[in-house]
Motif scaffolding. Structure first.
Motif, PDB file in Angstrom:
ATOM      1  N   HIS A  16     -36.187  14.870   2.392  1.00 58.61           N
ATOM      2  CA  HIS A  16     -36.698  16.134   2.921  1.00 58.61           C
ATOM      3  C   HIS A  16     -37.937  16.598   2.151  1.00 58.61           C
ATOM      4  CE1 HIS A  16     -32.869  16.230   5.049  1.00 58.61           C
ATOM      5  NE2 HIS A  16     -33.398  17.159   5.823  1.00 58.61           N
ATOM      6  N   ILE A  17     -37.932  16.392   0.851  1.00 56.82           N
ATOM      7  CA  ILE A  17     -39.096  16.809   0.048  1.00 56.82           C
ATOM      8  C   ILE A  17     -40.334  16.017   0.471  1.00 56.82           C
ATOM      9  CG2 ILE A  17     -40.088  16.796  -2.298  1.00 56.82           C
ATOM     10  CD1 ILE A  17     -37.233  17.519  -3.307  1.00 56.82           C
ATOM     11  N   ARG A  18     -40.142  14.731   0.722  1.00 57.63           N
ATOM     12  CA  ARG A  18     -41.248  13.889   1.173  1.00 57.63           C
ATOM     13  C   ARG A  18     -41.835  14.427   2.487  1.00 57.63           C
ATOM     14  NH1 ARG A  18     -38.619   8.911   0.465  1.00 57.63           N
ATOM     15  NH2 ARG A  18     -39.180   8.528  -1.700  1.00 57.63           N
ATOM     16  N   HIS A  70     -30.562  16.327  -8.729  1.00 58.34           N
ATOM     17  CA  HIS A  70     -31.971  16.430  -9.140  1.00 58.34           C
ATOM     18  C   HIS A  70     -32.472  15.116  -9.739  1.00 58.34           C
ATOM     19  CE1 HIS A  70     -30.908  20.691  -8.680  1.00 58.34           C
ATOM     20  NE2 HIS A  70     -32.188  20.827  -8.358  1.00 58.34           N
ATOM     21  N   GLN A  71     -31.581  14.438 -10.447  1.00 57.88           N
ATOM     22  CA  GLN A  71     -31.964  13.155 -11.037  1.00 57.88           C
ATOM     23  C   GLN A  71     -32.255  12.127  -9.926  1.00 57.88           C
ATOM     24  OE1 GLN A  71     -28.843  11.257 -13.227  1.00 57.88           O
ATOM     25  NE2 GLN A  71     -30.284  10.220 -14.589  1.00 57.88           N
ATOM     26  N   GLU A  75     -35.790  10.261  -9.177  1.00 57.44           N
ATOM     27  CA  GLU A  75     -35.945   8.798  -9.211  1.00 57.44           C
ATOM     28  C   GLU A  75     -36.447   8.245  -7.883  1.00 57.44           C
ATOM     29  OE1 GLU A  75     -32.596   8.156 -12.677  1.00 57.44           O
ATOM     30  OE2 GLU A  75     -32.094   7.696 -10.588  1.00 57.44           O
ATOM     31  N   GLU A  76     -36.016   8.885  -6.807  1.00 54.60           N
ATOM     32  CA  GLU A  76     -36.467   8.393  -5.503  1.00 54.60           C
ATOM     33  C   GLU A  76     -37.918   8.775  -5.210  1.00 54.60           C
ATOM     34  OE1 GLU A  76     -33.750   9.422  -2.352  1.00 54.60           O
ATOM     35  OE2 GLU A  76     -32.061   8.543  -3.440  1.00 54.60           O
ATOM     36  N   ALA A  79     -42.346   7.232  -9.231  1.00 53.75           N
ATOM     37  CA  ALA A  79     -42.232   5.821  -9.601  1.00 53.75           C
ATOM     38  C   ALA A  79     -41.730   5.603 -11.038  1.00 53.75           C
ATOM     39  CB  ALA A  79     -43.578   5.136  -9.392  1.00 53.75           C
ATOM     40  N   SER A  80     -42.408   6.142 -12.037  1.00 56.09           N
ATOM     41  CA  SER A  80     -41.884   5.982 -13.403  1.00 56.09           C
ATOM     42  C   SER A  80     -41.722   7.360 -14.025  1.00 56.09           C
ATOM     43  CB  SER A  80     -42.809   5.102 -14.237  1.00 56.09           C
ATOM     44  OG  SER A  80     -44.146   5.496 -14.027  1.00 56.09           O
ATOM     45  N   PRO A  81     -40.538   7.953 -13.810  1.00 54.56           N
ATOM     46  CA  PRO A  81     -40.368   9.372 -14.143  1.00 54.56           C
ATOM     47  C   PRO A  81     -40.111   9.645 -15.631  1.00 54.56           C
ATOM     48  CG  PRO A  81     -38.374   8.527 -13.111  1.00 54.56           C
ATOM     49  CD  PRO A  81     -39.327   7.375 -13.198  1.00 54.56           C
ATOM     50  N   GLY A  82     -40.242   8.633 -16.492  1.00 49.98           N
ATOM     51  CA  GLY A  82     -39.911   8.728 -17.923  1.00 49.98           C
ATOM     52  C   GLY A  82     -40.047  10.100 -18.578  1.00 49.98           C
TER      53      GLY A  82
END
Ligand code: ADP
Ligand code: ASP
Ligand code: MG
Length: 461
Positions: A16-18, A70-71, A75-76, A79-82
């Motif tokens: 939905h956010i996308r 939220h995690q 992650e979805e 790409a690299s949420p470090g």
């Protein structure tokens, strides 16, 4: 230039956010986008706080569930949420510590509840702003607590418009790009977190719209606009294409959740139209709410209802002709901090009936008994009767004004559907005719009235 707002249903997960960011990007006219917490998160936060207050360790699992949503979304989406996920985790740890504090002291004040609820909007808007940046937008996160100022009433704070407008305007004047703003939350002048009432992100959107002098305020949700009745009960309900501000206020006050009742306030002052649109169907025109709304072709515009109410009936032969009884009744209710949703007095003056929220009944009755002690002792008031399990339903519309036959059609349709009416009230504005029925009759009453006023065989369409 626009201010857009996306409700919990429109930002409930990564997909939905996308979709929502795509709508914002394609439009290209937004300066501020106000987003709610993910659908269900505010309720889950309240549940966690209540459990913690009750000494139930289960609060911690509820928090785990909130974190995992939220995690997963992060992650979805990223790409690299470090580093970003680390920062999000730090914010979430603060929530855990606050809830642990509530658990230890077994007390959650309205002030703590506001702080706990604020995390829903804070976490979600951080994620959304971060993702929008990755998606190529010039995006920044805005914590509305720095910009929207209120008094210190927790749970339903009163906005200080002048100062809030000044801050919002100044903040955006200094920045290029698109702000993703936490709806619902604000702060008092002491810097304490407050909230604008449930569903308050709509209100936030109109505050930002007015402050930034937007041309339009768009409220994006999961239905095609404001509908003639609650679509969960009346699937045939059509979209109302134009609503006057008064009609929109009445509908939202009477429980059409699609809009917060205060949403129109800043828009009235600044004459900015408010649109209701569907994230899942962006091509649909939606509902336009404005002072210059086009006249609606129907006799009534919409139907709404407030549930979980009770009727308090003050009965007494001694009230006939006696001056001041009504005044004493309403003074007692005001002192007990009870809000009268609907009031009616038969012209025999034998009884005064007030419809209030069921949660306030106990307070109301003890306040009334204290205030009317003398009248009860000398029997001029015989009884204070309470009927629970009710709702107030209202038909709303500017066309009802001066048009005979509306009440006739309403009550004869309810009569043939065997819906019993316990009380009736009509404001002198004739914009609204409200009546009290049993909650078990909700669906039948709503469908019956919708049929009577909106279908070609029953109504005037
Ligand atoms: P959001 O998450 O976007 O804030 P809400 O759940 O607060 O959305 O409000 C939208 C919901 O309100 C709709 O999904 C619908 O079920 C409900 N609703 C109740 N009455 C009405 C109405 N008259 N018109 C449109 N929606 C209504
Ligand atoms: N998240 C808040 C609520 O659920 C505010 C909103 O969604 O409008 O009430
Ligand atoms: Mg809402």
């Amino acid at each position: 230039m626009k201010v857009m707002k996306f409700g919990g249903s429109s930002v409930r997960d990564a997909a939905h956010i996308r979709r929502m960011v795509e709508i914002v990007e394609r439009d290209g006219n937004a300066r501020a986008v106000i987003c709610s917490a993910m659908k269900g998160v505010t309720n889950a936060l309240i549940e966690a706080a209540n459990r913690a207050e009750a000494g139930d360790r289960g609060y911690s699992e509820i928090l785990d569930g909130i974190w995992s949503r939220h995690q997963t979304a992060t992650e979805e989406l990223i790409a690299s949420p470090g580093d970003f996920i680390g920062a999000l985790q730090d914010e979430f740890s603060e929530l855990r510590e606050i809830c642990h504090g509530v658990f230890l002291i077994k007390e959650c004040s309205p002030r703590s509840m506001d702080l706990i609820m604020s995390f829903g909007e804070r976490l979600n808007n951080r994620i959304i702003a971060e993702y929008a940046g990755f998606a190529g937008l010039e995006a920044f996160y805005v914590d509305a607590r720095e910009l929207v100022l209120t008094d210190g009433t927790h749970g339903n704070a009163v906005v200080r418009f002048e100062e809030s407008y000044r801050r919002i305007d100044g903040y955006f004047a200094d920045r290029a790009g698109l702000g993703f703003v936490t709806g619902f939350i604000a702060s008092s002048s002491e810097g304490i977190t407050t909230t604008l009432g449930r569903n308050g992100s709509d209100y936030s959107a109109s505050i930002f719209g007015a402050a930034l002098a937007a041309d339009d305020i768009e409220i994006w949700t999961d239905v095609d606009g404001v509908l003639e009745a609650d679509p969960r009960v009346v699937p045939a309900a059509g979209v109302i294409s134009e609503l006057s501000i008064d009609e929109a206020m009445e509908l939202s006050y009477f429980g059409a959740e699609v809009l917060h009742p205060y949403t129109m306030i800043p828009a009235i002052e600044t004459a900015i139209p408010v649109w209701i649109k569907n994230t899942l169907n962006p091509e649909a025109r939606g509902t336009r709410i404005a002072a210059d709304a086009r006249a609606n072709p129907n006799l009534i515009t919409g139907i709404a209802s407030i549930t979980d109410v009770s009727l308090v009936n003050v009965i007494g032969g001694g009230m006939v002709g006696a001056r001041g009884t009504a005044m004493k009744i309403f003074a007692a209710l005001a002192r007990a901090d009870v809000n009268a949703i609907m009031i009616s007095q038969a012209s025999s003056e034998h009884s005064v009936c007030v419809v209030i929220r069921s949660a306030e009944v106990r307070r109301a009755v003890s306040g009334l008994k204290a205030e009317l002690e003398w009248e009860i002792r000398n029997r001029s008031i015989q009884d204070i009767e309470v009927v629970d399990g009710l709702e107030v339903m209202a038909i709303i519309g500017g066309n009802m004004r001066g048009r005979p036959g509306v009440a006739g059609r309403l009550f004869s349709s309810l009569g043939s559907a065997e819906v019993n009416i316990l009380a009736i009230a009509q404001g002198s504005s004739e914009m609204n005719l409200s009546f009290c029925i049993r909650e078990i009759d909700h669906a039948r009453a709503l469908s019956t009235i919708h049929h009577a006023f909106f279908t070609s065989d029953g109504g005037d369409r």
